[in-house]
Scaffold this active site. Structure first.
Site, PDB file in Angstrom:
ATOM      1  N   GLY A   1     -40.635  19.072 -30.145  1.00  0.00           N
ATOM      2  CA  GLY A   1     -39.299  19.875 -29.894  1.00  0.00           C
ATOM      3  C   GLY A   1     -39.715  21.359 -30.280  1.00  0.00           C
ATOM      4  O   GLY A   1     -40.805  21.751 -30.386  1.00  0.00           O
ATOM      5  N   HIS A   2     -38.655  22.255 -30.483  1.00  0.00           N
ATOM      6  CA  HIS A   2     -38.411  23.466 -30.816  1.00  0.00           C
ATOM      7  C   HIS A   2     -39.297  23.610 -32.198  1.00  0.00           C
ATOM      8  O   HIS A   2     -40.312  24.483 -32.117  1.00  0.00           O
ATOM      9  CB  HIS A   2     -37.162  23.939 -30.940  1.00  0.00           C
ATOM     10  CG  HIS A   2     -37.138  25.325 -31.539  1.00  0.00           C
ATOM     11  ND1 HIS A   2     -37.347  26.491 -30.645  1.00  0.00           N
ATOM     12  CD2 HIS A   2     -36.445  25.905 -32.393  1.00  0.00           C
ATOM     13  CE1 HIS A   2     -37.019  27.450 -31.339  1.00  0.00           C
ATOM     14  NE2 HIS A   2     -36.743  27.301 -32.729  1.00  0.00           N
ATOM     15  N   PHE A   3     -39.285  22.756 -33.167  1.00  0.00           N
ATOM     16  CA  PHE A   3     -39.766  22.756 -34.166  1.00  0.00           C
ATOM     17  C   PHE A   3     -41.004  21.727 -34.286  1.00  0.00           C
ATOM     18  O   PHE A   3     -40.708  20.605 -34.431  1.00  0.00           O
ATOM     19  CB  PHE A   3     -39.003  22.600 -35.462  1.00  0.00           C
ATOM     20  CG  PHE A   3     -37.933  23.434 -35.497  1.00  0.00           C
ATOM     21  CD1 PHE A   3     -38.310  24.843 -36.449  1.00  0.00           C
ATOM     22  CD2 PHE A   3     -36.716  23.408 -35.182  1.00  0.00           C
ATOM     23  CE1 PHE A   3     -37.399  25.590 -36.584  1.00  0.00           C
ATOM     24  CE2 PHE A   3     -35.721  24.228 -35.565  1.00  0.00           C
ATOM     25  CZ  PHE A   3     -36.094  25.613 -36.198  1.00  0.00           C
TER      26      PHE A   3
END
Length: 321
Positions: free
Chosen positions: A284-286
């Site tokens: 994901g984003h992180f």
């Protein structure tokens, strides 16, 4: 079938091996213009330095695992911006929460801790902070690592269209924008995005951030930065021109389930720097939430090419203090 005793013995060996290879992390702070800046540091300061700039609503905590995995070979420094993590959070009346000022504060932070040259590793908000730093002091930046740190319109997800009304009429939209930004649902969604493997994510990742987001005064601080984010989009062309002109060694590591910054934004780096390494991971984003081992291996290999001289820009000095 393996017995409990055998399993315990194997686990003990694995833990001993991990402990032997994990670098210790120190949790420090230093004053910058009267504001306490908290930071994490790992590795020997005589080794090449990596400056790690975090995203929103995170802090240097997001890099803790990476510091432990790379700190045996490199010197890593990860600060918390003012208003984030364990740094002071002065009121907006006393500190300008703009990306220009965050970059200026980070420059003063590097001066205070004695870091003169470094590899910039940037995630999310780290990209607009880091690009401002790079343009201001190009001689300090030896290489670039972007982890879902966007600098191209190609990478802007659908959510950014919902920010434009706020940028056009702040008074009319601020309350709703901040209510969403500070909610548990939105904080969780930043991590999971479109990843179908929801069970791979530790809920503490977003619940800790939710707690930080809802501290007294945070609504105003976050509103200031979200409103100022429009100036990052306006600066994209200048940053892209700088990337094209400098041709620094560049690594791009992207979680493909990110809804804020989409995969085309990762591939766009090769438009201005064809030699950029681009890795799109199933995260994901992180992306380190679930792919820390992969990120550490990719980043370590990239840094290794710099240390050996391969891929270094002409005339670049080794990163370090």
């Amino acid at each position: 079938m393996k017995t409990f005793a055998a399993a315990a013995a194997a686990a003990s060996l694995a833990l001993a091996s991990a402990a032997a290879s994990a670098a210790p992390v120190a949790y420090r702070s230093i004053a910058v213009d009267g504001v306490k800046i908290a930071y994490r540091e790992a590795g020997d300061a005589s080794k090449p330095t990596v400056l790690l700039l975090h995203g929103v609503p995170s802090s240097s905590r997001m890099y803790d695992g990476l510091l432990r995995k790379l700190g045996d070979r490199y010197h890593l420094v990860a600060p918390d911006y003012p208003g984030f993590g364990n740094s002071d959070a002065p009121a907006p009346a006393n500190f300008a929460y703009t990306f220009d000022n965050l970059a200026s504060t980070m420059h003063k932070f590097t001066d205070a801790v004695g870091v003169r040259s470094y590899v910039l590793l940037m995630q999310d908000y780290g990209a607009p902070v880091g690009m401002r730093m790079a343009l201001k002091r190009p001689q300090a930046v030896q290489a670039l690592v972007f982890q879902n740190g966007n600098v191209y319109e190609d990478g802007l997800g659908a959510m950014w269209a919902r920010r434009k009304p706020f940028w056009q009429d702040r008074a009319a939209h601020e309350k709703d924008v901040i209510a969403v930004h500070q909610s548990v649902a939105a904080t969780r969604a930043r991590h999971i995005g479109s990843d179908p493997d929801v069970e791979a994510y530790d809920p503490d990742l977003w619940m800790d951030e939710y707690a930080y987001l809802n501290r007294p005064g945070q609504a105003r601080t976050q509103a200031e930065l979200i409103f100022d984010y429009q100036h990052n989009l306006a600066a994209y062309a200048e940053w892209q021109a700088w990337l094209k002109q400098r041709q620094l060694p560049t690594l791009v590591v992207w979680g493909k389930h990110d809804l804020a910054f989409t995969v085309p934004g990762a591939h766009a780096f090769k438009r201005d720097n064809p030699a950029a390494q681009v890795h799109v991971l199933d995260g994901g984003h992180f992306v380190m939430d679930t792919k820390l081992e992969e990120v550490a291996a990719i980043t370590g290999a990239f840094l290794g090419t710099l240390s050996s001289g391969a891929g270094a820009s002409a005339g670049a000095a080794p990163a370090g203090r």
